[in-house]
Design an enzyme around this catalytic site. Sequence first.
Site, PDB file in Angstrom:
ATOM      1  N   GLY A 148       0.815  -1.214   0.000  1.00  0.00           N
ATOM      2  CA  GLY A 148       0.000   0.000   0.000  1.00  0.00           C
ATOM      3  C   GLY A 148       0.844   1.258   0.000  1.00  0.00           C
ATOM      4  O   GLY A 148       0.354   2.361  -0.246  1.00  0.00           O
TER       5      GLY A 148
ATOM      6  N   ASP B 159       0.820 -11.532   6.867  1.00  0.00           N
ATOM      7  CA  ASP B 159       1.487 -10.759   5.809  1.00  0.00           C
ATOM      8  C   ASP B 159       2.863 -10.296   6.261  1.00  0.00           C
ATOM      9  O   ASP B 159       3.653  -9.814   5.445  1.00  0.00           O
ATOM     10  CB  ASP B 159       0.639  -9.549   5.395  1.00  0.00           C
TER      11      ASP B 159
ATOM     12  N   ARG C 238       5.488 -13.443   1.058  1.00  0.00           N
ATOM     13  CA  ARG C 238       5.001 -13.642   2.419  1.00  0.00           C
ATOM     14  C   ARG C 238       4.029 -14.805   2.484  1.00  0.00           C
ATOM     15  O   ARG C 238       3.509 -15.241   1.448  1.00  0.00           O
ATOM     16  CB  ARG C 238       4.237 -12.377   2.872  1.00  0.00           C
TER      17      ARG C 238
ATOM     18  N   ASP D  13      -2.304   6.831   2.896  1.00  0.00           N
ATOM     19  CA  ASP D  13      -1.749   7.882   2.039  1.00  0.00           C
ATOM     20  C   ASP D  13      -0.505   7.426   1.272  1.00  0.00           C
ATOM     21  O   ASP D  13       0.073   8.202   0.506  1.00  0.00           O
ATOM     22  CB  ASP D  13      -1.423   9.136   2.875  1.00  0.00           C
TER      23      ASP D  13
ATOM     24  N   ASP E 113       9.180  -6.325   8.403  1.00  0.00           N
ATOM     25  CA  ASP E 113       8.204  -5.335   8.860  1.00  0.00           C
ATOM     26  C   ASP E 113       8.375  -4.953  10.321  1.00  0.00           C
ATOM     27  O   ASP E 113       7.668  -5.412  11.197  1.00  0.00           O
ATOM     28  CB  ASP E 113       6.766  -5.800   8.574  1.00  0.00           C
TER      29      ASP E 113
END
Length: 490
Positions: free
Chosen positions: A95, A255, A186, A128, A265
């Site tokens: 994203g 994920d 993933r 965003d 992450d």
Amino acid sequence: MKKSKITTTGWNLDNSYTILPQSFFTKLNPTPVKSPKLVVLNHSLASYLGLDIEELQSDEGIKILAGNILLDTFTPIAQAYAGHQFGSFTMLGDGRAILLGEQITPKGERFDIQLKGSGRTPYSRRGDGKATLGPMLREYIISEAMYALGIETTRSLAVVKTGELVYRDTFLPGAVLSRVASSHIRVGTFQYASKYRPKDELQKLADYTIERHYPYIQDNDDKYLLFLKEVIKRQAKLISKWMLVGFIHGVMNTDNMTISGETIDYGPCAFMDTYNTETVFSSIDTFGRYAYGKQPIIAKWNLSKFAETLLPLLNEDQDKSVKMTEDSLSEFDKLYKSNWISGMKSKLGIFNEEPNDETLINKLLKIMQNNGADYTNTFVDLIFKKPEELSLYKDSEFVKWYNLWKTRLIRQEENNEKTIQLMKKSNPAVIPRNHRVEEALEAAVKNGDLSFMEKLLNVLMNPYEHTQEQTEYSKTPPPSFCSYKTFCGT
Ligand code: AMP
Ligand code: MG
């Protein structure tokens, strides 16, 4: 956006992922940022990747790291994936990240180069697409610390400030992190394929992943079963390493679990100071789903989700496939435990095997938990301090334990010197303690002062050295840090 012709920075990108069916990604350029400025560059990683450090720091080099300039060989994509977030299944995808391609190193290895914080994509949902400086520097520090600790992880090449403000409750400086990973495939990538795509696409993903990460099994008739077993093996090893250093990932959604076995992450992650299996730092983990002590159970749960995705590839008979996955998953506990016990034994300087070793280890952990002892320092103190100097010495249970341990050490062939050597290389003198990380981030983000971060990184790069200059960084946090929370707020 124009593709630049410069190739002198050593960029040597391939894009093998784009041979997969188009449903696995969207071709898309990063959104150029306003005025990119380099904040930190990982020199040793850059060299390893075959990149020219001087040129990376030039105007054009920085623009590449910000996503403002693309080279001819780049094929930027956002990857599609799904995942269970805190137990609920959702469609996700990059994203706010763009994969520029796969850098082929001078040694011929392949590493994904991904820009995180590089603008909106079709998978952004309501986000965003941006990242802010604090969390990107945090990922840089913690991932590099993990690497230095010898733990499989994605790494950080650079952080670039964008010169833009990003709104997160308040306005914060925007940033782009260039992340280096052996791949970004993933558990969630397989969940995406299994849930939304036909079997042949799932199979293509599996074949691609096997070739990339487990090439030694690709000619086997039962390669998909072996694939599952190998992923289970790597994850069991990885999670045991986290547990041995007191690392808490904080958001072990499917994920955020790689198929390569690398940690990925770094959101609300942190290292535990005081030993307590229930420790949670993440502000969003209200129910302690991802607490320190739960990580092995959650890893197994995530792997069961991975196993489900492979069912159609394992056997035409569904019942047989289910049985295969159950048998494979049942191995996780054994693998995890044997990795963990072997690591714990090394932390205690034990070379050989005795039936009571696990009890000895668990006794110490229980004493640490009862006394609120610092996890890292307890082990380091066992190396360097006399028993009566140890803070746990006031507990008679500990004194008993200490004597048991010492007599246990006498029952092995290796002498005291060897024992100490083993303990030194198995117990880090420094971990990225939360108060130090916060101190470094505050100086960098609020005052543009990178000196704290540089010093911290310097010390973290050699965690097993046990030098005098590390002492300052091994101190436990002030009491005000007891209720420390980390925020996903990215
Ligand atoms: P994470 O919590 O970093 O694992 O992210 C979970 C999902 O949310 C991924 O699909 C991310 O790409 C997406 N995501 C996180 N932050 C943003 C953002 N600011 N804009 C768009 N997508 C985001
Ligand atoms: Mg994620």
